[in-house]
Design a protein around this motif. Structure first.
Motif, mmCIF file in Angstrom:
data_model
loop_
_atom_site.group_PDB
_atom_site.id
_atom_site.type_symbol
_atom_site.label_atom_id
_atom_site.label_comp_id
_atom_site.label_asym_id
_atom_site.label_seq_id
_atom_site.Cartn_x
_atom_site.Cartn_y
_atom_site.Cartn_z
ATOM 1 N N UNK A 195 0.929 -1.387 -0.011
ATOM 2 C CA UNK A 195 0.013 0.007 -0.076
ATOM 3 C C UNK A 195 0.611 1.252 -0.018
ATOM 4 N N UNK A 196 0.541 2.257 -0.933
ATOM 5 C CA UNK A 196 1.194 3.301 -0.911
ATOM 6 C C UNK A 196 0.901 4.188 0.323
ATOM 7 N N UNK A 197 -0.195 4.074 0.722
ATOM 8 C CA UNK A 197 -0.927 5.041 2.050
ATOM 9 C C UNK A 197 -0.059 4.483 3.136
ATOM 10 N N UNK A 198 -0.002 3.235 3.072
ATOM 11 C CA UNK A 198 0.408 2.464 4.468
ATOM 12 C C UNK A 198 1.927 2.776 4.664
ATOM 13 N N UNK A 199 2.709 2.714 3.535
ATOM 14 C CA UNK A 199 4.287 2.957 3.484
ATOM 15 C C UNK A 199 4.479 4.493 3.859
ATOM 16 N N UNK A 200 3.737 5.236 3.149
ATOM 17 C CA UNK A 200 3.738 6.774 3.580
ATOM 18 C C UNK A 200 3.475 7.179 5.089
ATOM 19 N N UNK A 201 2.631 6.254 5.612
ATOM 20 C CA UNK A 201 2.660 6.677 7.117
ATOM 21 C C UNK A 201 3.708 5.931 7.871
ATOM 22 N N UNK A 202 4.223 4.931 7.396
ATOM 23 C CA UNK A 202 5.374 4.614 8.065
ATOM 24 C C UNK A 202 6.603 5.103 7.980
ATOM 25 N N UNK A 203 6.770 5.711 6.952
ATOM 26 C CA UNK A 203 7.973 6.863 6.512
ATOM 27 C C UNK A 203 7.970 7.836 7.269
ATOM 28 N N UNK A 204 6.702 8.546 7.533
ATOM 29 C CA UNK A 204 6.349 9.817 8.260
ATOM 30 C C UNK A 204 6.658 9.244 9.861
ATOM 31 N N UNK A 205 6.194 8.094 10.233
ATOM 32 C CA UNK A 205 6.236 7.840 11.706
ATOM 33 C C UNK A 205 7.845 7.569 12.038
ATOM 34 N N UNK A 206 8.368 7.011 11.054
ATOM 35 C CA UNK A 206 9.879 7.001 11.314
ATOM 36 C C UNK A 206 10.677 8.346 11.450
#
Length: 271
Positions: free
Chosen positions: A123-134
């Motif tokens: 998922x594009x959206x899941x990856x984006x959220x994970x990167x933002x959190x990191x």
């Protein structure tokens, strides 16, 4: 998928089923019911481990892709003594495990994964959220020491780039390369338009691969030779190649766009 298989078998008059399992192990019993009914079976992309009686298994060469990715980053970071990286994968299927296996087999010890592997569900959206959190959870020094991101899909990369480009914290983004699997036009465009210094290398894997599974199925039914993939240890592996704007690849972006492979891929639709 289980219900669809049951309906096909109940309807009769089926010679062969080509199955693309959403999850291989969950389809084991249904796949066995195909074999038991006397219908032939081709499995595409996601394997059912230790399953017998198939016409064949056909998939992208995931282990080979992982090895090519590892060899590419070894060469790309040859002048560095230590490389810190993050890894983003799709799921827990054989696709993921094989790509990890191939890369981990060849990368040099200097590559240090600095967080647990992120599972994105493709998922594009899941990856984006994970990167933002990191990014939000780490110090300026930790962010600036990140050299590389390894992924398993171009749509994952789109999410990572969204997060990196939107980052407004005090740290400087020093990521030199993001690796991926796909060859997706929209992702190439992202790297042509970004203001970040990061480069991109992806290894070809396309929705058009399913055509090879159909070609194998039809060739088998007509008793014809199938030559569209390499038969290795009983599996048909569809070969891949590298596409990059960082050099040392099979194709740069424009060479890839001018290739017959690109034309076939996008004759189907805008994937």
């Amino acid at each position: 998928q289980i219900t669809s298989i049951e309906n096909l078998l109940a309807g009769g008059d089926v010679d062969l089923i080509m199955l693309w399992p959403m999850e291989g192990e969950a389809l084991r019993s249904a796949a066995q019911s195909i074999i038991d009914s006397g219908v032939e079976l081709v499995v595409y992309d996601r394997l059912i481990s230790n399953f017998e009686g198939l016409v064949g298994e056909i998939m992208g060469d995931n282990v080979g892709i992982g090895k090519m990715m590892g060899e590419y980053i070894n060469k790309y970071y040859a002048d560095m003594d230590s490389v810190q990286y993050l890894r983003f994968v799709g799921d827990s299927s054989t696709v993921t495990s094989q790509r990890n296996e191939g890369m981990d087999e060849v990368i040099e010890p200097k590559f240090k994964q600095v967080a647990n592997t992120f599972v994105t569900d493709w998922s594009t959206e899941t990856a984006q959220g994970q990167m933002e959190d990191w990014l939000n959870a780490h110090t300026v020094e930790e962010i600036e020491e990140l050299d590389l991101i390894v992924t398993h899909d171009d749509e994952i990369v789109d999410g990572l780039m969204n997060a990196l480009e939107a980052y407004s914290g005090p740290a400087k983004i020093n990521i030199k390369l993001i690796t991926s699997v796909g060859g997706r036009e929209d992702t190439l465009v992202k790297f042509e338009n970004t203001k970040l210094p990061v480069k991109f290398c992806t290894f070809y894997f396309a929705p058009s691969f399913i055509r090879e599974a159909l070609r194998l199925s039809v060739a088998h039914l007509y008793g014809e030779e199938y030559t569209g993939a390499n038969l290795v240890n009983g599996q048909y592996l569809i070969p891949s190649f590298s596409i990059s704007n960082a050099g040392d690849a099979t194709y740069d972006f424009e060479e890839y766009r001018n290739s017959d492979i690109y034309k076939e891929r996008y004759s189907i639709g805008k994937f």
